[in-house]
Design a protein around this motif. Structure first.
Motif, PDB file in Angstrom:
ATOM      1  N   LEU A 188       0.829  -1.201   0.000  1.00  0.00           N
ATOM      2  CA  LEU A 188       0.000   0.000   0.000  1.00  0.00           C
ATOM      3  C   LEU A 188       0.869   1.258   0.000  1.00  0.00           C
ATOM      4  O   LEU A 188       0.566   2.229  -0.706  1.00  0.00           O
ATOM      5  CB  LEU A 188      -0.937  -0.001   1.203  1.00  0.00           C
ATOM      6  N   SER A 189       1.967   1.226   0.744  1.00  0.00           N
ATOM      7  CA  SER A 189       2.874   2.382   0.752  1.00  0.00           C
ATOM      8  C   SER A 189       3.544   2.572  -0.606  1.00  0.00           C
ATOM      9  O   SER A 189       3.810   3.700  -1.018  1.00  0.00           O
ATOM     10  CB  SER A 189       3.917   2.244   1.857  1.00  0.00           C
ATOM     11  N   VAL A 190       3.813   1.477  -1.313  1.00  0.00           N
ATOM     12  CA  VAL A 190       4.390   1.569  -2.658  1.00  0.00           C
ATOM     13  C   VAL A 190       3.380   2.205  -3.611  1.00  0.00           C
ATOM     14  O   VAL A 190       3.712   3.116  -4.377  1.00  0.00           O
ATOM     15  CB  VAL A 190       4.822   0.174  -3.166  1.00  0.00           C
ATOM     16  N   LEU A 191       2.124   1.759  -3.563  1.00  0.00           N
ATOM     17  CA  LEU A 191       1.094   2.307  -4.453  1.00  0.00           C
ATOM     18  C   LEU A 191       0.740   3.748  -4.091  1.00  0.00           C
ATOM     19  O   LEU A 191       0.318   4.521  -4.954  1.00  0.00           O
ATOM     20  CB  LEU A 191      -0.165   1.442  -4.412  1.00  0.00           C
ATOM     21  N   ALA A 192       0.914   4.115  -2.827  1.00  0.00           N
ATOM     22  CA  ALA A 192       0.578   5.476  -2.387  1.00  0.00           C
ATOM     23  C   ALA A 192       1.475   6.531  -3.031  1.00  0.00           C
ATOM     24  O   ALA A 192       1.143   7.717  -3.011  1.00  0.00           O
ATOM     25  CB  ALA A 192       0.664   5.559  -0.867  1.00  0.00           C
ATOM     26  N   LYS A 193       2.595   6.123  -3.614  1.00  0.00           N
ATOM     27  CA  LYS A 193       3.472   7.060  -4.323  1.00  0.00           C
ATOM     28  C   LYS A 193       2.805   7.627  -5.569  1.00  0.00           C
ATOM     29  O   LYS A 193       3.193   8.681  -6.047  1.00  0.00           O
ATOM     30  CB  LYS A 193       4.775   6.365  -4.750  1.00  0.00           C
TER      31      LYS A 193
ATOM     32  N   ASN B 239      -2.878   9.302  -8.198  1.00  0.00           N
ATOM     33  CA  ASN B 239      -4.296   9.017  -8.430  1.00  0.00           C
ATOM     34  C   ASN B 239      -4.821   7.799  -7.684  1.00  0.00           C
ATOM     35  O   ASN B 239      -5.996   7.469  -7.800  1.00  0.00           O
ATOM     36  CB  ASN B 239      -4.561   8.853  -9.934  1.00  0.00           C
ATOM     37  N   VAL B 240      -3.974   7.121  -6.950  1.00  0.00           N
ATOM     38  CA  VAL B 240      -4.397   5.902  -6.248  1.00  0.00           C
ATOM     39  C   VAL B 240      -5.164   6.278  -4.981  1.00  0.00           C
ATOM     40  O   VAL B 240      -4.664   7.013  -4.136  1.00  0.00           O
ATOM     41  CB  VAL B 240      -3.182   5.014  -5.899  1.00  0.00           C
ATOM     42  N   GLU B 241      -6.397   5.765  -4.888  1.00  0.00           N
ATOM     43  CA  GLU B 241      -7.203   5.956  -3.685  1.00  0.00           C
ATOM     44  C   GLU B 241      -6.958   4.749  -2.773  1.00  0.00           C
ATOM     45  O   GLU B 241      -7.349   3.630  -3.103  1.00  0.00           O
ATOM     46  CB  GLU B 241      -8.678   6.060  -4.057  1.00  0.00           C
ATOM     47  N   LYS B 242      -6.322   4.991  -1.636  1.00  0.00           N
ATOM     48  CA  LYS B 242      -5.905   3.903  -0.746  1.00  0.00           C
ATOM     49  C   LYS B 242      -7.065   3.006  -0.319  1.00  0.00           C
ATOM     50  O   LYS B 242      -6.894   1.807  -0.159  1.00  0.00           O
ATOM     51  CB  LYS B 242      -5.224   4.468   0.497  1.00  0.00           C
ATOM     52  N   THR B 243      -8.229   3.580  -0.144  1.00  0.00           N
ATOM     53  CA  THR B 243      -9.376   2.797   0.335  1.00  0.00           C
ATOM     54  C   THR B 243      -9.921   1.850  -0.736  1.00  0.00           C
ATOM     55  O   THR B 243     -10.678   0.943  -0.414  1.00  0.00           O
ATOM     56  CB  THR B 243     -10.507   3.720   0.808  1.00  0.00           C
ATOM     57  N   LYS B 244      -9.509   2.039  -1.986  1.00  0.00           N
ATOM     58  CA  LYS B 244     -10.017   1.194  -3.066  1.00  0.00           C
ATOM     59  C   LYS B 244      -8.986   0.180  -3.574  1.00  0.00           C
ATOM     60  O   LYS B 244      -9.224  -0.511  -4.550  1.00  0.00           O
ATOM     61  CB  LYS B 244     -10.518   2.064  -4.217  1.00  0.00           C
ATOM     62  N   VAL B 245      -7.853   0.098  -2.898  1.00  0.00           N
ATOM     63  CA  VAL B 245      -6.829  -0.887  -3.254  1.00  0.00           C
ATOM     64  C   VAL B 245      -7.301  -2.259  -2.777  1.00  0.00           C
ATOM     65  O   VAL B 245      -7.792  -2.404  -1.664  1.00  0.00           O
ATOM     66  CB  VAL B 245      -5.465  -0.519  -2.623  1.00  0.00           C
ATOM     67  N   ARG B 246      -7.159  -3.258  -3.626  1.00  0.00           N
ATOM     68  CA  ARG B 246      -7.541  -4.634  -3.291  1.00  0.00           C
ATOM     69  C   ARG B 246      -6.281  -5.484  -3.182  1.00  0.00           C
ATOM     70  O   ARG B 246      -5.315  -5.291  -3.913  1.00  0.00           O
ATOM     71  CB  ARG B 246      -8.477  -5.222  -4.350  1.00  0.00           C
TER      72      ARG B 246
END
Length: 110
Positions: A8-13, A16-23
């Motif tokens: 999640l920390s990698v994708l948060a970079k 446009n990534v909404e953390k609450t919608k990461v699966r």
């Protein structure tokens, strides 16, 4: 899980990534070297980032070979388990692209 937090920390970079919608998903892989995983990702998407020491990669990948809706996935290979975190922005018509990306990545490594 600490693996999910790391991914999640990698994708948060990405802005446009909404953390609450990461699966998240996990896949058991018996004999998959990290180099082969990277090759599979490069053949099926655009590899954005690779860290051979930590054995993680970030790839932009479409939900299917014919789909125009692309998402981003972070993948971590650790102890013969592949950890996947994926995100795809949905439009007005929900196509469940994130789930399809996870399914596509799972099929690639099997």
């Amino acid at each position: 899980m600490q693996e999910d937090t790391f991914l999640l920390s990698v994708l948060a970079k990405f802005p446009n990534v909404e953390k609450t919608k990461v699966r998240f998903s996990t896949v058991a892989v018996n004999d998959l070297p990290f180099l082969k995983l990277c090759r599979l990702l490069a053949e099926n998407g655009r590899v954005i980032e690779i860290d051979a020491e930590t054995q993680y990669a970030v790839v932009a990948i479409a939900a299917s070979t014919t789909s125009l809706n692309e998402g981003v996935a972070a993948i971590l290979l650790k102890n013969k388990i592949l950890y996947i975190a994926a995100y795809a922005k949905e439009g007005l018509i929900k196509q469940h692209s994130t789930e399809k990306i996870i399914q596509r990545l799972t099929e690639l490594v099997r």
